[in-house]
Design a protein around this motif. Structure first.
Motif, PDB file in Angstrom:
ATOM      1  N   SER A  62       0.813  -1.222   0.000  1.00  0.00           N
ATOM      2  CA  SER A  62       0.000   0.000   0.000  1.00  0.00           C
ATOM      3  C   SER A  62       0.844   1.269   0.000  1.00  0.00           C
ATOM      4  CB  SER A  62      -0.932   0.011   1.217  1.00  0.00           C
ATOM      5  OG  SER A  62      -1.820  -1.073   1.176  1.00  0.00           O
ATOM      6  N   ASN A 117       2.557   1.726  -3.313  1.00  0.00           N
ATOM      7  CA  ASN A 117       1.592   2.077  -4.346  1.00  0.00           C
ATOM      8  C   ASN A 117       1.096   3.504  -4.168  1.00  0.00           C
ATOM      9  OD1 ASN A 117       0.028   1.090  -6.682  1.00  0.00           O
ATOM     10  ND2 ASN A 117      -1.741   1.513  -5.383  1.00  0.00           N
ATOM     11  N   GLY A 118       1.018   3.965  -2.914  1.00  0.00           N
ATOM     12  CA  GLY A 118       0.637   5.357  -2.678  1.00  0.00           C
ATOM     13  C   GLY A 118       1.652   6.318  -3.257  1.00  0.00           C
ATOM     14  N   VAL A 177      -2.469  -3.598  -6.278  1.00  0.00           N
ATOM     15  CA  VAL A 177      -2.362  -3.990  -4.868  1.00  0.00           C
ATOM     16  C   VAL A 177      -3.046  -5.333  -4.643  1.00  0.00           C
ATOM     17  CG1 VAL A 177      -2.150  -1.645  -3.986  1.00  0.00           C
ATOM     18  CG2 VAL A 177      -4.423  -2.612  -4.346  1.00  0.00           C
ATOM     19  N   SER A 210      -6.129  -2.992   0.701  1.00  0.00           N
ATOM     20  CA  SER A 210      -4.876  -2.352   0.303  1.00  0.00           C
ATOM     21  C   SER A 210      -5.132  -1.184  -0.635  1.00  0.00           C
ATOM     22  CB  SER A 210      -3.959  -3.380  -0.371  1.00  0.00           C
ATOM     23  OG  SER A 210      -3.645  -4.435   0.505  1.00  0.00           O
ATOM     24  N   SER A 257      -3.740   2.480   0.097  1.00  0.00           N
ATOM     25  CA  SER A 257      -2.836   3.126  -0.860  1.00  0.00           C
ATOM     26  C   SER A 257      -3.418   4.447  -1.338  1.00  0.00           C
ATOM     27  CB  SER A 257      -2.554   2.198  -2.050  1.00  0.00           C
ATOM     28  OG  SER A 257      -3.709   1.971  -2.825  1.00  0.00           O
ATOM     29  N   TRP A 303      -2.523   6.959   1.405  1.00  0.00           N
ATOM     30  CA  TRP A 303      -1.112   7.349   1.320  1.00  0.00           C
ATOM     31  C   TRP A 303      -0.883   8.294   0.151  1.00  0.00           C
ATOM     32  CZ3 TRP A 303       2.036   7.184   5.116  1.00  0.00           C
ATOM     33  CH2 TRP A 303       2.015   6.146   6.051  1.00  0.00           C
TER      34      TRP A 303
END
Length: 563
Positions: free
Chosen positions: A42, A45-46, A267, A272, A276, A279
């Motif tokens: 996460s 990926n953020g 994700v 998740s 993400s 984030w």
């Protein structure tokens, strides 16, 4: 060391890092190539989503637009950030739960139609090609100024770097490269902003310096003295209606951008995807809350540095000479008094500054250290290349996965699917390079067109596809064609063929809102006068919105329901 030497060092080091990551993340299977194997954490990926989202338009052009538009430039802040919240809360979890590779994949399966899939592919290519044109222009600007090479050469270098990690690693390579690019671009954006805040206000935190100092009142007084409207006065450059429509177009266009949506497929699960998204919003907010401050500092600094100064002396400045070579900064002594005059009238103003160079040139105007100036160049390249790579994969997957594999050759092997995807990345890269050399406008303007096209094509069919089980393939196909066709006609007519903005004066950047409304009305209306979707599709929509159950797999849709 000079700015050029520092820039060369930063660019080479960052490019080596991107190439290394791309090589380490290379993939052989289609799942890794298109959705990074659904294995991206996460937090990572953020950061990757933030880098994918914050393009050359966000890094280079947004602050420039705000700097010259003042209050009216807030449409980009409100539209882009609001749109991301809309995407994160309203769409991303459901699309991840659906579990496909691309937006056309969702459209094709949800609307049980290969025709709908093809229309979505065409829309995705239109949106992505328009968007990637802005990124390649940004790459060309940075190389032409800071490395003193022709724009064409700079674009080619950028193409080679992006092509390497996109072709080898697909989404996996792009994702981990974007994580690195986020940290490069955010550091490059913050350091000059902090330095300027300290120099101009004595407060090193740009957001606080912007809010609690008297810099805005000083700038307002200066602009009024020069004949401009106050910097903070609303609706000076755009009408209230155009501000509303452009903000909405940017907002819903964000929620329909295929290269951002696909990030939530990478994700492991729906939970998740939600984390993400959170984030990414935090990472994006760091830059977006800094941009208004940097824009105001830049406008204040530029006027105080150049206004009423002898043109001969100004043109001796090293940074002025180098920007003049790019033809993005020009001077003309129209009243023959030998001094630079800022005026609100374009016919009498003696300085012309391209929006796209404000962020890049501001550290030089402020006489910051050469390494800070070079760092901004490296950050701009990171922003442009990160988004370009995501867009190239959308174009590649739209053709290789959604057309070739899902329609033309469903029996294609893993290796063949990956090979076709890589070939399509190369093909898209060549077209993107052409647009980088021959751009249709400045970066943020070109990107705004992409948002309008996304708003008019994808957003309505995705929203109705998730929340209205009665919406069918006939409605979706007709709605996408009407929305995309109208918006494209208006943008091309106004921008390239001299057509007057006939819809209540709404600009091409805002017309996507009208296209979206037309799409909603047509999709909803046609769906009500034609046959409802098959029962299994309606059950899919019900399950898709369930907080617990997974939707039924639709890898093979009953052939009797396909076009």
């Amino acid at each position: 060391m000079s700015v050029e030497v520092w820039t060369t060092v930063f660019v080479i080091l960052s490019f080596i890092l991107y190439l290394y990551i791309g090589w380490q993340a290379r993939v052989k299977d289609s799942k890794g190539f298109y959705v990074a194997g659904h294995g991206v954490p996460s937090l990572a990926n953020g950061a990757a989503t933030a880098a994918d989202w914050m393009s050359a338009a966000s890094f280079m052009s947004m602050a420039g637009l705000i700097s010259f538009l003042g209050y009216d430039g807030s449409i980009y802040l409100m539209g882009w950030t609001g749109g991301y919240v809309l995407l994160a809360l309203l769409l991303a979890p459901y699309l991840r739960k659906f579990g496909k590779y691309t937006v056309p994949d969702f459209v094709g399966d949800r609307y049980y139609s290969n025709i709908a899939r093809i229309v979505a592919v065409i829309a995705a290519i239109f949106v992505s090609m328009t968007y990637v044109a802005g990124q390649m222009r940004g790459v060309g600007i940075v190389f032409s100024r800071f490395l003193q090479v022709p724009i064409e050469t700079g674009v080619i270098i950028g193409m080679v770097i992006v092509g390497f990690f996109a072709i080898l690693g697909g989404m996996k390579g792009i994702t981990w490269t974007q994580v690195a690019q986020y940290f490069v671009l955010i550091v490059a954006y913050l350091i000059p902003a902090i330095a300027l805040a300290w120099i101009l206000t004595g407060n090193p935190i740009p957001q606080l310096a912007f809010t609690f100092s008297d810099i805005s009142s000083q700038l307002n007084e200066t602009l009024v003295d020069l004949g401009f409207q106050e910097y903070t006065q609303p609706f000076v450059n755009k009408s209230m209606l155009d501000v509303l429509f452009t903000t909405l177009a940017l907002m819903v266009g964000t929620a329909g951008l295929p290269h951002v949506i696909v990030r939530f497929y990478t994700v492991p699960d729906v939970r998740s995807a939600r984390f993400s998204a959170g984030w990414a919003l935090l990472f994006i907010a760091i830059l977006y809350t800094t941009a208004p401050a940097l824009a105001m500092f830049a406008r204040y600094n530029l006027i105080n540095t150049l206004h009423n100064q002898p043109i001969v002396e100004v043109q001796k400045l090293d940074w002025v000479q180098k920007w003049e070579r790019t033809k993005l900064l020009t001077f003309e002594d129209k009243n023959n008094d030998g001094r630079v005059q800022f005026t609100p009238d374009k016919e009498t103003s003696e300085i012309k500054v391209d929006n796209d160079i404000i962020v890049l040139s501001t550290p030089e105007v402020a006489k910051l250290a050469p390494w800070m100036i070079a760092l901004v160049a490296a950050g701009a390249l990171a922003a442009a290349l990160s988004t370009a790579s995501g867009l190239l994969l959308v174009i590649s997957s739209s053709i290789a996965h959604d057309v070739y594999y899902r329609i033309i050759n469903p029996g294609a092997s893993e290796s063949l699917r990956v090979m076709v995807g890589r070939i399509m990345v190369g093909f898209a890269l060549a077209i993107a390079g052409y647009f980088g050399v021959n751009p249709p406008g400045f970066v943020a303007q070109v990107v705004a067109f992409a948002f309008g096209l996304a708003a008019a094509s994808f957003f309505p069919v995705i929203i109705l596809g998730i929340f209205d089980k009665r919406t069918n393939r006939e409605g979706a196909i007709t709605g996408m064609i009407v929305g995309l066709g109208f918006t494209l006609f208006y943008i091309v007519g106004v921008k390239f063929y001299g057509m007057t903005p006939w819809f209540f004066g709404v600009s091409p950047e805002g017309i996507g809102t009208v296209g979206m409304i037309l799409n909603f009305l047509v999709t909803f209306g046609v769906s009500r006068v034609t046959a409802p979707p098959p029962l299994e599709i309606q059950a899919l929509v019900e399950e898709l919105r369930s907080p617990i159950n997974e939707p039924p797999a639709l890898d093979e849709i009953d052939e009797e329901h396909l076009d």
